[in-house]
Structures are given as C-alpha cells and as structure tokens.
Scaffold this active site. Structure first.
Site, mmCIF file in Angstrom:
data_model
loop_
_atom_site.group_PDB
_atom_site.id
_atom_site.type_symbol
_atom_site.label_atom_id
_atom_site.label_comp_id
_atom_site.label_asym_id
_atom_site.label_seq_id
_atom_site.Cartn_x
_atom_site.Cartn_y
_atom_site.Cartn_z
ATOM 1 N N ASP A 133 1.464 -1.073 0.019
ATOM 2 C CA ASP A 133 -0.231 0.006 -0.456
ATOM 3 C C ASP A 133 0.895 1.244 0.081
ATOM 4 O O ASP A 133 0.835 2.518 -0.453
ATOM 5 C CB ASP A 133 -0.970 -0.300 1.498
ATOM 6 N N ASP A 152 -9.417 -0.555 2.924
ATOM 7 C CA ASP A 152 -8.791 -0.556 5.161
ATOM 8 C C ASP A 152 -9.680 -1.105 5.917
ATOM 9 O O ASP A 152 -8.754 -1.761 6.873
ATOM 10 C CB ASP A 152 -8.679 1.201 4.903
#
EC number: 3.4.23.-
Lengths: 209, 458
Positions: free
Chosen positions: B269, B376
């Site tokens: 990420d 997330d």
C-alpha cells in the site's frame, strides 16, 4: 490510553526478561520479581503520563498559535481530565475484561480456598483505580503546569501506595479501605485545584443559580 | 488508503470460491481489492487534490470579477479560515472515521467470539495454496511467505488490470464488475452468515422468511450502495459488507500467512500510493486528468451524499470541469461530490459568488467529510478479528490491537491534514496493530495473568 498501553508493554517486557532470566522454581524470588515488576510498572506509568503532558503542551501551543483570538479551544485542565480518564479506562479495561469474560462462563468462585469475594473486590478495586487515575491526571498536569514538584511527587507516591496496598490482598481491608480513603483525598484535592470550593458545592447541592 | 478501497474484487473472489466447491479453492480477489483500494484511495485523493487546485483558480477569478479590492483580503482570510477549519474539523473527521471502524471491528469480534464457524479451518483459498500443517517451523514459515508472495502478486496483477481498464475507458466493464461483486457479497455471504448465526443460537427459521429477509436486505443494499439512499443506511451497508469480507478472510487465511500478508499488504500500500510509477498513482493521475469521480461503492464516505453526485451520469462519468462549474445546481452537486478539506470552500464560492458567506460555510460544514477505503476497514477488522480468534482467548490482546489501530488511524489523518494528498491508511495502523498484537500476546499476557492471580493492581 495508548500511552498507558505502551508503558504497560515496556514494563511487562522488563518483567518478562527478569522472569526468564531467573529460576522459575524459586517462589519467593518470583514473588519478589513480581513486586519489582509492579513498582517498576507504576513508575513507568507516571513517566508516560509526564511524556503525554509534554505532548499535549506542544499541541496546545500549536492550537493557540493557529487560533484567531489567541486561546485554544480546549484548555489544559480539560486535557488533564481526558488524559486521566484515558489512563484510567485503559487500566481498568485491562484489569477487568478477562475477569468479566470468565464470569460469563461456568465456575465456582474461590473453590480452591481463595476468597469468595474475588469478583466483587476486583470490581471495587478497578473502580477506585479508574477514579484515582482521573484525579491523578488532573493533579499531575496541574503540578507540571505550575512547576510544583511536590504535587507530582505526591501523585507518584499515592500510586505506589495504592499498588503496594494491593499486596495485602486477599486481606481486602488492607487494600480497599486505604485506596478509597486516598481516592476521597485525591478527589477533594483535584476539585479544589479545578476551581471548585465548598461554597460552589453547597450551591450546587441546593440547586441555587 | 484514505479515500477509496475497491471492494468489488474481494467480493468477486469469494463468489468464485463459493461457486466452485465448498472446499474454497477459488481465487479470491482480496489482494486485488486491496490494490484497487489503494489505487482508488490514491486516485481519489489525487483527484480531490487536483479538484482543489482547479477549483481554486476559477474561484480566484470569480473573486476578482466581483471586487478587486476585496480579493486579497478575501483570499487571506480564506486561507486563515481554511486552516482553522481544517484543524477544527480535523478532530471531527477523526471521530467520524473512528465510529465506523469501531463498529466494523465490533461486529467482526462479536461474530468471531460467538460463531464457531469462522474459527474452524475448512480449507484454504486458491491464492494461498501452501498448507501450514507442516511439521517443522522453517517449512511453515516458508509456506506462509510463498502464500504471501502469491497473494501480493495477484493483487498487483489485478491493480494493473484495473488501471488498464480505467485508462482505456472500459467503464461499463468496471461498473458491471462492481455490481456483480456487491451482488455476490450482499446475497451469498449474508446468507451464509445468517445461516451460521442462526445455527449458533439454535434459532429456527423457515425458508420463505429467510428468502424474504435476504432479498430485502440485498436489494436495499444494492440500491443504497450503487444508486441513491440515505447516507447512514449506505454507511451501515458498507460497514456490514466490510465485516463480512473480513470474516471470510479470517476464516480462510491460514495463521502465519495472515500475519505475513497483513504486513506485506501495508508495505505494498505504501509503495503503490507513494511511488511515482505505482499503479495506484497512475490511476489517480488518470482520474485527475479526466476530472472524474472514482467508482461508487468502494469508499466509505462520512458526510457526503456521494450518490447524489452519481445520479447525474454525465457529470459522474465524463463531465469535464466546465460543465460542473456552469450551472449553480451543477456546482452544488460538484460541491457535494467527494472532496477533502479546504477544497470545499473554493468550490462552493466559484459557481455561486453571490451567496452569503454564512450559508456557504454552513454548507461546507455539513458536507465536509472524510473518505476511507473499504479495504482499510477490511484489513483493520482482519487484524483485530485474528487477534480475537487466536490470542488464546485473551481480550487484552484484542483491546490492545484495537487501540493501536485507532491511534494509527489518528496519525494517518494527521499526516493527511499536513500533506493534503492521497495517503495509504494501512501502513501505520497495521504496523502498530501487529507490534501490539505480538507484544501483548507474548509479553503482557503472562504479566497480567500473574498479577490477576495474585490480585495485584498496577
């Protein structure tokens, strides 16, 4: 809460290392190590409270610099209260939550000869600790603000005393009674420091304007 | 990533998994979803930033047209107010994100602790083919690392695929894919979840009732997420599908692989959002060039009526910025479309310069919000859920991971306010979460257990 957690982490690291490095069969040594662990943990918690104070101080300075009228939207007293509550909640949660989870399941309290009041006294002790952490937060921050070191020392000594009194468990009168007395004293002291007075209290109780 | 998380992939994967065989051998797209999420997030953020940039210039021009003397004053007060508002509402944003993340985690932890199904091992995903039932530690570690490599490469491939689709304007394909994914998630996974919960609590339900409940739940969910609906209902649905996805992950990822994957995903990420040649970055830049909003149903939006923006297909899909600036109503909708922080002020002022300041600020206040990708949510919940499932039944570990993730989220939002660009939301929180999980499980637990057995308090 996070800061309390980190202090707990560090103190348990120290204790763990000490335990692993020592003889697990030696009972008094283990007990001694445990006591050492507890005291060290108390000192670390207070140290982290101080670090947190430093952090909040910087934050307040930043807020004041950015605000229009030169005063921050949240005062240091409010922050002290919130910090105390955070510490208290985290400490209380860590003390109680496994107990509560076990209390949901089947079992008999104190079947092996321990006290039958285990759950009750744990609950009361946790409650008093949470309150105490809140009051200590206010006292500690006030002491740091006004550079009164004796206030900070008083908080540390009180914390050590309360933790130490729990060594009397299961003789609960030795731990609960002093803790509650200390809590009352700390409550009165924090109240006076926050600007309260006997007059305010009287007026509040009588619901006068 | 803060902004978007593509949920469709993950939804698709489990779908395939289920349709093939209950041995759960199908590839899942969670990684893809992650990458997408990252890309989405980055894309959305960058998009927003560009929007901010582009909106500022028309705003200044508009201000200049109105009154020249007032312009410099207006601009300076604008900046001051913006900074103050950003800080003041920074705390509000944090709270607005804390609540859904906490809710998602609570749902996952509650399910893990009560429903046995999600902690039983019933096979693995095809993306993690190496088993962890090996006798030696080294072999197990090797297998988990290999699993992680496969998973991450799948994610990268999917992300690149999405970027290519987006670049070559295959919007119908993407939208169809998203709809299919959310369909699968809303109907099939909910059915399985409901079945397991009913089994756990020994509640009987007949098939017609079940059909009615699932049909209503799924249909309303599809409408809410992909079209219009009350904001809170949409948020609730997004939280629910994130929790369902996280539960699937917790069930089907083997132990060590799960932890290594969490770590690797946060590194990925970080790289994909911040590196100049990362696929997510490219996606973001492409979206910015076209001045388009990103896909629906992949982000959690805390305050906007995102669906209102999507109701006008031309503004949503390809509308150039001029269209959105011209009409007051379009300007209002553009205002309502996702944007972050101080872009709001400039955007509202530009199309409707005659509106009084107070109402504009009110509008901004109520429509300012933060966006967090659904991936997330999913990975936070996977971490906390795994902690709840595998930490020897200890609640302290779960609590510690929960606090660590929230603090990580706080820090990420702080950095977002400082840098004002797309940021990955995973790295800091997952790092804190992992550190706290392992340290609490191994160090704090024996300490607290010993203290509790002697009833000592610290």
């Amino acid at each position: 809460a996070f800061f309390w957690l980190v202090s707990l982490l560090l103190s348990s690291l120290i204790w763990f290392i000490a335990v692993k490095a020592s003889n697990p069969q030696d009972e008094p040594l283990q007990k001694g190590l445990l006591i050492f662990g507890v005291m060290f943990s108390v000192l670390l918690q207070e140290a982290f409270r101080f670090l947190y104070y430093k952090l909040l101080r910087k934050a307040i300075e930043g807020l004041v610099a950015l605000s229009e009228d030169g005063c921050s939207p949240i005062s240091i007293q409010q922050m002290a209260y919130v910090a105390g509550v955070g510490f208290g909640l985290m400490s209380g949660a860590f003390s109680m939550i496994n107990l509560l989870a076990d209390a949901l399941g089947p079992g008999i309290v104190g079947i092996h000869g321990d006290s039958q009041l285990y759950f009750l006294t744990s609950a009361f002790m946790t409650m008093v600790l949470i309150f105490l952490h809140t009051f200590w937060g206010i006292l500690f921050f006030h002491g740091c603000e006004h550079r009164r070191w004796w206030e900070i020392m008083a908080v540390v000594v009180m914390h050590l005393a309360v933790s130490g009194s729990t060594f009397c468990n299961p003789l609960y009168v030795g731990s609960l009674v002093p803790s509650y007395l200390l809590m009352a004293a700390a409550a009165a002291w924090a109240y006076l420091l926050s600007g309260g007075s006997a007059q305010n209290l009287w007026r509040f109780l009588l619901c006068k304007s | 990533m803060i902004t978007f998380m593509n949920n469709s992939d993950s939804e698709e994967e489990p779908c395939n998994e289920r349709t093939s065989l209950m041995s759960a051998e199908s590839p899942s797209v969670p990684s893809y979803q992650d990458g997408l999420q990252a890309s989405e997030a980055g894309e959305a953020q960058a998009h927003r930033k560009r929007r901010t940039g582009s909106s500022r210039s028309p705003n200044n021009i508009a201000d200049g047209d109105m009154s020249d003397s007032g312009v410099p004053v207006r601009e300076s007060t604008l900046e001051n107010e913006e900074e103050e508002l950003t800080l003041k509402y920074g705390a509000k944003h944090v709270i607005m994100l804390f609540v859904p993340v906490t809710l998602c985690m609570i749902v996952v932890v509650a399910t893990i602790k009560s429903v046995r199904f999600y902690t039983e091992k019933n096979g693995q995903l095809i993306y993690t083919p190496f088993s962890e039932d090996t006798p030696s530690v080294g072999q197990r570690l090797l297998n988990s690392v290999l699993n992680t490599i496969i998973m991450i490469s799948v994610i990268v491939v999917m992300t690149v695929f999405l970027v290519l689709l987006y670049k070559y304007r295959c919007y119908k394909f993407i939208h169809g894919w998203l709809i299919l994914s959310s369909l699968m998630l809303l109907f099939l996974f909910t059915y399985i979840y409901l079945g397991e919960v009913l089994k756990t609590y020994n509640v009987a339900m007949d098939y017609p009732t079940l059909f009615l409940v699932i049909w209503n739940f799924g249909a309303v969910g599809m409408i809410c997420i992909h079209w219009k609906g009350p904001l809170q209902l949409q948020q609730a649905y997004l939280i629910m599908i994130s929790a369902l996805m996280a539960l699937v992950f917790i069930k089907y990822l083997p132990e060590w692989s799960a932890w290594v994957i969490l770590g690797a995903i946060s590194i990925y990420d970080l790289m994909a959002v911040l590196c100049p040649k990362g696929p997510l970055r490219m996606l973001v830049e492409t979206a910015q060039e076209r001045n388009e909003p990103i896909f629906p149903a992949l982000i959690y939006s805390s305050a906007m009526m995102w669906t209102v923006g999507m109701a006008k297909p031309d503004t949503a899909a390809r509308g150039p910025s001029q269209q959105t600036w011209d009409a007051a109503e379009d300007g209002r909708e553009n205002h309502r479309s996702p944007s972050h922080g101080d872009s709001q002020m400039s955007e509202t002022r530009s199309p409707v310069p005659t509106r009084p300041i107070t109402s504009l600020e009110e509008l901004e206040e109520e429509e300012r919000g933060v966006k967090l990708g659904l991936g997330d949510f999913i990975f936070y919940s996977v971490l906390v859920g795994k902690a709840a499932a595998t930490a020897s039944g200890d609640w302290n570990t779960t609590l510690a991971c929960f606090v660590a993730i929230l603090i990580g989220l706080c820090l990420t939002l702080l950095l977002l306010a400082v840098f004002k660009k797309a940021l990955p939301a995973l790295p800091i929180s997952i790092t804190f979460g992992l550190v706290f999980y392992f340290s609490t499980d191994n160090l704090v637990r024996p300490f607290m257990d010993t203290l509790a057995s002697h009833q000592l308090y610290i």
